[in-house]
Motif scaffolding. Structure first.
Motif, PDB file in Angstrom:
ATOM      1  N   VAL A  27      -9.999   5.762 -13.898  1.00 43.42           N
ATOM      2  CA  VAL A  27      -9.587   6.189 -12.769  1.00 43.42           C
ATOM      3  C   VAL A  27     -10.523   7.951 -12.179  1.00 43.42           C
ATOM      4  N   PRO A  28     -11.944   7.194 -12.062  1.00 49.08           N
ATOM      5  CA  PRO A  28     -12.345   8.198 -11.594  1.00 49.08           C
ATOM      6  C   PRO A  28     -12.304   8.915  -9.930  1.00 49.08           C
ATOM      7  N   ASP A  29     -10.853   9.032  -9.310  1.00 45.49           N
ATOM      8  CA  ASP A  29     -10.934   9.239  -8.558  1.00 45.49           C
ATOM      9  C   ASP A  29     -10.639  11.304  -7.809  1.00 45.49           C
ATOM     10  N   PRO A  30     -10.999  11.848  -7.442  1.00 44.10           N
ATOM     11  CA  PRO A  30     -10.695  13.147  -6.847  1.00 44.10           C
ATOM     12  C   PRO A  30      -9.043  13.095  -6.862  1.00 44.10           C
ATOM     13  N   ARG A  31      -8.774  12.135  -5.911  1.00 44.27           N
ATOM     14  CA  ARG A  31      -6.993  12.662  -6.393  1.00 44.27           C
ATOM     15  C   ARG A  31      -6.127  12.137  -7.374  1.00 44.27           C
ATOM     16  N   ALA A  32      -6.690  11.659  -8.316  1.00 45.49           N
ATOM     17  CA  ALA A  32      -5.306  11.699  -9.363  1.00 45.49           C
ATOM     18  C   ALA A  32      -6.211  12.862  -9.836  1.00 45.49           C
ATOM     19  N   ALA A  33      -4.610  13.195 -11.486  1.00 43.21           N
ATOM     20  CA  ALA A  33      -4.216  13.965 -11.638  1.00 43.21           C
ATOM     21  C   ALA A  33      -3.599  13.636 -13.341  1.00 43.21           C
ATOM     22  N   PHE A  34      -4.715  14.279 -14.212  1.00 41.75           N
ATOM     23  CA  PHE A  34      -4.008  13.453 -15.200  1.00 41.75           C
ATOM     24  C   PHE A  34      -2.987  14.158 -16.387  1.00 41.75           C
TER      25      PHE A  34
ATOM     26  N   PRO B 245       1.176  -1.589  -0.052  1.00 38.84           N
ATOM     27  CA  PRO B 245       0.398   0.051   0.171  1.00 38.84           C
ATOM     28  C   PRO B 245       0.695   1.671   0.226  1.00 38.84           C
ATOM     29  N   LEU B 246       1.149   1.662  -1.186  1.00 40.75           N
ATOM     30  CA  LEU B 246       1.199   3.100  -1.142  1.00 40.75           C
ATOM     31  C   LEU B 246       0.972   4.295  -0.463  1.00 40.75           C
ATOM     32  N   ASP B 247       1.585   5.276  -0.188  1.00 44.24           N
ATOM     33  CA  ASP B 247       1.105   6.809   0.974  1.00 44.24           C
ATOM     34  C   ASP B 247       2.150   7.703  -0.072  1.00 44.24           C
ATOM     35  N   GLY B 248       1.180   8.834   0.748  1.00 42.88           N
ATOM     36  CA  GLY B 248       1.736  10.429  -0.053  1.00 42.88           C
ATOM     37  C   GLY B 248       1.091  10.469  -1.310  1.00 42.88           C
ATOM     38  N   HIS B 249       2.542  11.451  -1.980  1.00 47.02           N
ATOM     39  CA  HIS B 249       1.859  11.658  -3.148  1.00 47.02           C
ATOM     40  C   HIS B 249       2.571  10.458  -4.517  1.00 47.02           C
ATOM     41  N   VAL B 250       2.103   9.695  -5.142  1.00 45.24           N
ATOM     42  CA  VAL B 250       2.843   8.854  -6.070  1.00 45.24           C
ATOM     43  C   VAL B 250       2.435   9.220  -8.175  1.00 45.24           C
ATOM     44  N   VAL B 251       3.488   8.915  -8.771  1.00 41.46           N
ATOM     45  CA  VAL B 251       3.486   9.699  -9.549  1.00 41.46           C
ATOM     46  C   VAL B 251       3.178   8.250 -10.691  1.00 41.46           C
ATOM     47  N   ASP B 252       2.660   7.821 -11.762  1.00 41.92           N
ATOM     48  CA  ASP B 252       2.532   7.007 -12.636  1.00 41.92           C
ATOM     49  C   ASP B 252       3.171   7.207 -13.899  1.00 41.92           C
ATOM     50  N   LEU B 253       4.391   7.312 -14.528  1.00 42.86           N
ATOM     51  CA  LEU B 253       5.456   7.442 -15.054  1.00 42.86           C
ATOM     52  C   LEU B 253       4.420   6.470 -16.839  1.00 42.86           C
ATOM     53  N   GLY B 254       4.005   7.317 -17.755  1.00 46.95           N
ATOM     54  CA  GLY B 254       3.123   6.222 -18.958  1.00 46.95           C
ATOM     55  C   GLY B 254       2.304   5.545 -17.974  1.00 46.95           C
TER      56      GLY B 254
ATOM     57  N   HIS C 210      -2.384  11.773  -3.652  1.00 42.42           N
ATOM     58  CA  HIS C 210      -2.187  12.486  -5.125  1.00 42.42           C
ATOM     59  C   HIS C 210      -1.480  11.653  -5.740  1.00 42.42           C
ATOM     60  N   LEU C 211      -2.353  11.799  -7.124  1.00 36.96           N
ATOM     61  CA  LEU C 211      -1.866  10.496  -7.734  1.00 36.96           C
ATOM     62  C   LEU C 211      -1.578  11.401  -9.126  1.00 36.96           C
ATOM     63  N   ASP C 212      -0.522  11.578  -9.868  1.00 37.27           N
ATOM     64  CA  ASP C 212      -0.083  12.495 -10.975  1.00 37.27           C
ATOM     65  C   ASP C 212      -0.434  10.808 -12.243  1.00 37.27           C
ATOM     66  N   LEU C 213      -0.910  11.015 -12.788  1.00 39.26           N
ATOM     67  CA  LEU C 213      -1.237  10.418 -14.395  1.00 39.26           C
ATOM     68  C   LEU C 213      -0.341  10.537 -15.518  1.00 39.26           C
ATOM     69  N   VAL C 214       0.509  10.605 -15.718  1.00 44.09           N
ATOM     70  CA  VAL C 214       1.428  10.936 -17.257  1.00 44.09           C
ATOM     71  C   VAL C 214       1.580  10.370 -18.480  1.00 44.09           C
TER      72      VAL C 214
END
Length: 280
Positions: free
Chosen positions: A180-187, A135-144, A162-166
């Motif tokens: 990924v309809p989650d308010p924590r996600a940014a695209f 289980p991850l925590d904090g600010h996560v980035v998904d590259l690709g 928070h999760l950044d999808l790049v």
């Protein structure tokens, strides 16, 4: 007409930032064919719908000859110029609406785009990484991030803030917004090799691509690793899956103080890398 890759040229990039969709009228449109047939036909159809002259450019290995043959029976074709292993030709007015390809749900219910990576199901590498993640925590980035399968798994942890999808493939990113309809996600429609977040990340997850066109290119994956090291906080961690034949170990050792190979499979290897080295 929707771009599916963010332009590298700075001027075009500024236009892309201002307008996510390019619409007519236009003087002309140049279509560069992708590898996937459905995506190529869709791209030509959307260009033809703008009602202006269309130039179609593609490689023989990407099916330009068969598409040209199909189009000869449906539209006026101008001069065909052959060079090296490719062709370019002008396409006259045509109704190609039957070539339009919209995103579709696969058997597992994920919305995936034509021409996206592994549209039929979650690919085995992503599935392996998903199963290995704590289980991850904090600010996560998904590259690709593709169409969002790995990100959806990351967000099952309530500790993720928070999760950044790049993702550079725009149709895939559009599907990720649905998957990924989650308010924590940014695209972020961006090239993962140059993207920079507003603040350092606690975790980066990645299943990097390693092809440019049809050619394998491990340097592309290494560029993803360099981005991970750059965007992570000093105590941040990279969680990586890679095809077993890819030589990423030396790059990981150069970029991170701690590198651990996790149990993988016969086809894929998993790594946890921590404490990115900072260039002086």
């Amino acid at each position: 007409m929707t771009h599916d890759r963010q332009p590298e040229h700075a001027g075009f990039a500024r236009v892309a930032e201002m307008r996510e969709r390019i619409e007519g009228p236009a003087g002309s449109v140049v279509v560069s064919l992708p590898r996937e047939r459905a995506a190529a036909r869709d791209r030509i159809a959307r260009a033809a719908a703008l009602g202006c002259p269309v130039l179609v450019d593609g490689q023989k290995v990407d099916g330009i000859d068969s598409l040209l043959k199909e189009l000869r029976g449906r539209a006026t074709i101008g001069t065909v110029i052959s060079k090296a292993h490719g062709k370019i030709f002008a396409l006259g007015p045509a109704d190609l609406s039957d070539w339009l390809a919209e995103p579709a749900r696969n058997d597992a219910g994920w919305l995936t785009p034509p021409g996206g990576f592994s549209p039929g199901a979650v690919d085995p590498g992503t599935a392996l990484l998903t199963a290995a993640l704590p289980p991850l925590d904090g600010h996560v980035v998904d590259l690709g991030a593709g169409w969002g399968a790995l990100s959806a798994a990351v967000l099952t942890s309530a500790k993720v803030k928070h999760l950044d999808l790049v993702e550079a493939h725009r149709p895939s990113l559009d599907c990720a917004r649905v998957n990924v309809p989650d308010p924590r996600a940014a695209f972020h429609w961006a090239d993962a090799t140059s993207w920079t977040p507003e603040r350092g990340a606690d975790h980066v997850v990645a299943n990097p691509p390693f092809h440019k066109g049809r050619k394998g290119d491990p340097d592309l994956g290494r560029a993803f690793l360099a981005t991970a090291a750059r965007v992570l906080s000093p105590r941040g961690r990279l969680w990586l899956v890679a095809n077993r034949h890819l030589p990423y170990e030396a790059a990981l050792a150069t970029l991170f103080t701690e590198v651990e190979e996790l149990p993988g499979s016969s086809a894929f290897k998993l790594f946890r890398a921590a404490r990115p080295r900072r260039r002086r």
